[in-house]
Design a protein around this motif. Structure first.
Motif, PDB file in Angstrom:
ATOM      1  N   PRO A 185       0.823  -1.211   0.000  1.00 33.42           N
ATOM      2  CA  PRO A 185       0.000   0.000   0.000  1.00 33.42           C
ATOM      3  C   PRO A 185       0.860   1.264   0.000  1.00 33.42           C
ATOM      4  O   PRO A 185       2.072   1.187   0.146  1.00 33.42           O
ATOM      5  CB  PRO A 185      -0.759  -0.126   1.318  1.00 33.42           C
ATOM      6  N   LYS A 186       0.250   2.405  -0.126  1.00 28.06           N
ATOM      7  CA  LYS A 186       0.980   3.667  -0.038  1.00 28.06           C
ATOM      8  C   LYS A 186       1.206   4.047   1.417  1.00 28.06           C
ATOM      9  O   LYS A 186       2.208   4.670   1.759  1.00 28.06           O
ATOM     10  CB  LYS A 186       0.205   4.775  -0.744  1.00 28.06           C
ATOM     11  N   TYR A 187       0.254   3.710   2.246  1.00 25.41           N
ATOM     12  CA  TYR A 187       0.362   3.988   3.679  1.00 25.41           C
ATOM     13  C   TYR A 187       0.032   2.718   4.447  1.00 25.41           C
ATOM     14  O   TYR A 187      -0.844   1.952   4.051  1.00 25.41           O
ATOM     15  CB  TYR A 187      -0.623   5.086   4.109  1.00 25.41           C
ATOM     16  N   LEU A 188       0.721   2.554   5.555  1.00 23.46           N
ATOM     17  CA  LEU A 188       0.494   1.376   6.379  1.00 23.46           C
ATOM     18  C   LEU A 188       0.690   1.774   7.836  1.00 23.46           C
ATOM     19  O   LEU A 188       1.791   2.165   8.232  1.00 23.46           O
ATOM     20  CB  LEU A 188       1.487   0.275   5.975  1.00 23.46           C
ATOM     21  N   VAL A 189      -0.373   1.696   8.594  1.00 24.86           N
ATOM     22  CA  VAL A 189      -0.303   1.985  10.032  1.00 24.86           C
ATOM     23  C   VAL A 189      -0.654   0.699  10.753  1.00 24.86           C
ATOM     24  O   VAL A 189      -1.696   0.093  10.481  1.00 24.86           O
ATOM     25  CB  VAL A 189      -1.280   3.108  10.437  1.00 24.86           C
ATOM     26  N   THR A 190       0.212   0.289  11.664  1.00 22.98           N
ATOM     27  CA  THR A 190       0.003  -1.010  12.293  1.00 22.98           C
ATOM     28  C   THR A 190       0.573  -1.018  13.710  1.00 22.98           C
ATOM     29  O   THR A 190       1.319  -0.119  14.097  1.00 22.98           O
ATOM     30  CB  THR A 190       0.642  -2.127  11.442  1.00 22.98           C
ATOM     31  N   GLN A 191       0.230  -2.021  14.466  1.00 22.62           N
ATOM     32  CA  GLN A 191       0.697  -2.136  15.846  1.00 22.62           C
ATOM     33  C   GLN A 191       2.008  -2.903  15.893  1.00 22.62           C
ATOM     34  O   GLN A 191       2.291  -3.758  15.042  1.00 22.62           O
ATOM     35  CB  GLN A 191      -0.347  -2.878  16.690  1.00 22.62           C
ATOM     36  N   MET A 192       2.781  -2.604  16.925  1.00 22.99           N
ATOM     37  CA  MET A 192       4.002  -3.376  17.200  1.00 22.99           C
ATOM     38  C   MET A 192       3.669  -4.858  17.283  1.00 22.99           C
ATOM     39  O   MET A 192       2.631  -5.232  17.828  1.00 22.99           O
ATOM     40  CB  MET A 192       4.578  -2.939  18.555  1.00 22.99           C
ATOM     41  N   GLY A 193       4.558  -5.678  16.766  1.00 21.62           N
ATOM     42  CA  GLY A 193       4.386  -7.122  16.860  1.00 21.62           C
ATOM     43  C   GLY A 193       3.651  -7.746  15.693  1.00 21.62           C
ATOM     44  O   GLY A 193       3.697  -8.969  15.503  1.00 21.62           O
ATOM     45  N   ASN A 194       2.980  -6.908  14.899  1.00 21.77           N
ATOM     46  CA  ASN A 194       2.252  -7.441  13.743  1.00 21.77           C
ATOM     47  C   ASN A 194       3.209  -7.819  12.611  1.00 21.77           C
ATOM     48  O   ASN A 194       4.366  -7.406  12.590  1.00 21.77           O
ATOM     49  CB  ASN A 194       1.241  -6.413  13.223  1.00 21.77           C
ATOM     50  N   ASP A 195       2.667  -8.610  11.678  1.00 19.11           N
ATOM     51  CA  ASP A 195       3.401  -8.958  10.460  1.00 19.11           C
ATOM     52  C   ASP A 195       2.707  -8.270   9.282  1.00 19.11           C
ATOM     53  O   ASP A 195       1.479  -8.319   9.181  1.00 19.11           O
ATOM     54  CB  ASP A 195       3.369 -10.476  10.211  1.00 19.11           C
ATOM     55  N   LYS A 196       3.506  -7.649   8.411  1.00 19.45           N
ATOM     56  CA  LYS A 196       2.909  -6.947   7.264  1.00 19.45           C
ATOM     57  C   LYS A 196       3.758  -7.161   6.024  1.00 19.45           C
ATOM     58  O   LYS A 196       4.952  -7.470   6.108  1.00 19.45           O
ATOM     59  CB  LYS A 196       2.817  -5.431   7.540  1.00 19.45           C
ATOM     60  N   SER A 197       3.125  -6.953   4.871  1.00 22.21           N
ATOM     61  CA  SER A 197       3.833  -7.067   3.589  1.00 22.21           C
ATOM     62  C   SER A 197       3.638  -5.818   2.756  1.00 22.21           C
ATOM     63  O   SER A 197       2.572  -5.185   2.797  1.00 22.21           O
ATOM     64  CB  SER A 197       3.317  -8.269   2.794  1.00 22.21           C
ATOM     65  N   ILE A 198       4.672  -5.489   2.009  1.00 22.79           N
ATOM     66  CA  ILE A 198       4.599  -4.403   1.024  1.00 22.79           C
ATOM     67  C   ILE A 198       4.913  -5.027  -0.333  1.00 22.79           C
ATOM     68  O   ILE A 198       5.867  -5.804  -0.464  1.00 22.79           O
ATOM     69  CB  ILE A 198       5.628  -3.290   1.309  1.00 22.79           C
ATOM     70  N   LYS A 199       4.091  -4.672  -1.318  1.00 21.42           N
ATOM     71  CA  LYS A 199       4.283  -5.266  -2.636  1.00 21.42           C
ATOM     72  C   LYS A 199       4.864  -4.247  -3.607  1.00 21.42           C
ATOM     73  O   LYS A 199       4.575  -3.057  -3.524  1.00 21.42           O
ATOM     74  CB  LYS A 199       2.950  -5.778  -3.177  1.00 21.42           C
ATOM     75  N   CYS A 200       5.661  -4.746  -4.541  1.00 24.76           N
ATOM     76  CA  CYS A 200       6.248  -3.887  -5.572  1.00 24.76           C
ATOM     77  C   CYS A 200       6.170  -4.605  -6.910  1.00 24.76           C
ATOM     78  O   CYS A 200       6.487  -5.800  -7.009  1.00 24.76           O
ATOM     79  CB  CYS A 200       7.697  -3.546  -5.237  1.00 24.76           C
ATOM     80  N   GLU A 201       5.780  -3.841  -7.909  1.00 26.27           N
ATOM     81  CA  GLU A 201       5.695  -4.384  -9.263  1.00 26.27           C
ATOM     82  C   GLU A 201       6.278  -3.394 -10.250  1.00 26.27           C
ATOM     83  O   GLU A 201       6.057  -2.187 -10.126  1.00 26.27           O
ATOM     84  CB  GLU A 201       4.233  -4.664  -9.625  1.00 26.27           C
ATOM     85  N   GLN A 202       7.025  -3.895 -11.224  1.00 27.74           N
ATOM     86  CA  GLN A 202       7.513  -3.018 -12.288  1.00 27.74           C
ATOM     87  C   GLN A 202       7.119  -3.603 -13.652  1.00 27.74           C
ATOM     88  O   GLN A 202       7.167  -4.812 -13.856  1.00 27.74           O
ATOM     89  CB  GLN A 202       9.042  -2.806 -12.184  1.00 27.74           C
ATOM     90  N   ASN A 203       6.720  -2.695 -14.538  1.00 31.21           N
ATOM     91  CA  ASN A 203       6.281  -3.126 -15.876  1.00 31.21           C
ATOM     92  C   ASN A 203       7.259  -2.681 -16.951  1.00 31.21           C
ATOM     93  O   ASN A 203       6.878  -2.456 -18.103  1.00 31.21           O
ATOM     94  CB  ASN A 203       4.864  -2.625 -16.152  1.00 31.21           C
ATOM     95  N   LEU A 204       8.518  -2.536 -16.557  1.00 32.01           N
ATOM     96  CA  LEU A 204       9.545  -2.040 -17.468  1.00 32.01           C
ATOM     97  C   LEU A 204      10.346  -3.159 -18.120  1.00 32.01           C
ATOM     98  O   LEU A 204      11.233  -2.893 -18.923  1.00 32.01           O
ATOM     99  CB  LEU A 204      10.494  -1.111 -16.709  1.00 32.01           C
ATOM    100  N   GLY A 205      10.093  -4.372 -17.700  1.00 28.73           N
ATOM    101  CA  GLY A 205      10.874  -5.486 -18.228  1.00 28.73           C
ATOM    102  C   GLY A 205      12.275  -5.561 -17.650  1.00 28.73           C
ATOM    103  O   GLY A 205      13.153  -6.222 -18.220  1.00 28.73           O
ATOM    104  N   HIS A 206      12.495  -4.876 -16.537  1.00 32.08           N
ATOM    105  CA  HIS A 206      13.815  -4.861 -15.907  1.00 32.08           C
ATOM    106  C   HIS A 206      14.123  -6.186 -15.224  1.00 32.08           C
ATOM    107  O   HIS A 206      13.231  -6.913 -14.795  1.00 32.08           O
ATOM    108  CB  HIS A 206      13.895  -3.731 -14.869  1.00 32.08           C
TER     109      HIS A 206
END
Lengths: 113, 113
Positions: free
Chosen positions: A8-29
């Motif tokens: 996400p663009k913003y992520l607010v969460t509590q200590m101890g939690n598990d979270k993921s951030i995703k990234c995608e590129q469409n440049l063929g890199h």
């Protein structure tokens, strides 16, 4: 058409939690990166993958685990979040590990409470 | 769509002369601009910034100029030194639109001794 996108663009969460951030590129890199920006605007490289293989793994707590399901995606999973993990995380891509031109995503602002 | 553009991928300058790195942006909401310097295999290091209420900010040999009407900023390095050889990224953000950062793709500066 966004070249490098993060969710996400913003992520607010509590200590101890598990979270993921995703990234995608469409440049063929072939190469993707994760950076952490601290409060002084310094960008510190965390990981780099080339063609789904890890090539840079800086001194980062092993609570951070990157995953590259294919060369267009590099996700960042964080276990047991701590207050000090609060920062902006940037994903970037380049054509190859030797390319000096990098395309950055817009950043994910993580706040751990 | 690149909202921040660095149209010169590379620049070579003689030691002692002035280096001018250029950056253009499209979003008139941007109100804070930064320059980063990156050595190979390292993360970008924050160099200098400028707020949109100013048109110039100076720090030693580094000066950033902002031309809001032209949506253009430039980084001047004078005198250039061989140690300045690096890739320079410009970035823009707006505190009014959620602090997302937009980076240019970088200009590789070579200072020839």
């Amino acid at each position: 058409d966004t070249a490098v996108s993060q969710t996400p663009k913003y992520l607010v969460t509590q200590m101890g939690n598990d979270k993921s951030i995703k990234c995608e590129q469409n440049l063929g890199h072939d190469t993707m990166y994760w950076y952490k920006q601290d409060s002084k605007k310094f960008l510190k490289i965390m990981f780099s993958y080339n063609n789904k293989e890890l090539i840079i793994n800086e001194t980062v707590p092993n609570r951070f685990s990157p995953k590259s399901p294919d060369k267009a995606h590099l996700n960042l999973h964080i276990n047991s979040l701590e207050l000090g993990d609060s920062a902006v995380y940037f994903c970037a891509s380049s054509a190859s590990p030797l390319s000096e031109t990098q395309y950055f995503g817009p950043g994910t602002r993580l706040l751990v409470l | 769509d690149q909202q921040v553009k660095q149209n010169s991928p590379s620049l070579s300058v003689q030691e002692g002369r002035i280096s001018i790195l250029n950056c253009d942006y499209t979003n008139s909401m941007f109100d804070y601009f930064l320059w980063y310097k990156k050595y190979p295999a390292e993360g970008p290091t924050f160099l200098i910034s400028i707020s949109s209420i100013k048109d110039k900010n100076e720090d030693g040999r580094f000066t950033v100029f902002l031309n809001k009407s032209a949506k253009h900023l430039s980084l001047h390095i004078v005198p250039s030194q061989p140690g300045d050889s690096a890739v320079y990224f410009c970035a823009a953000t707006s505190f009014n639109t959620g602090n997302q950062f937009y980076f240019g793709t970088g200009t590789s500066l070579t200072v020839i001794p």
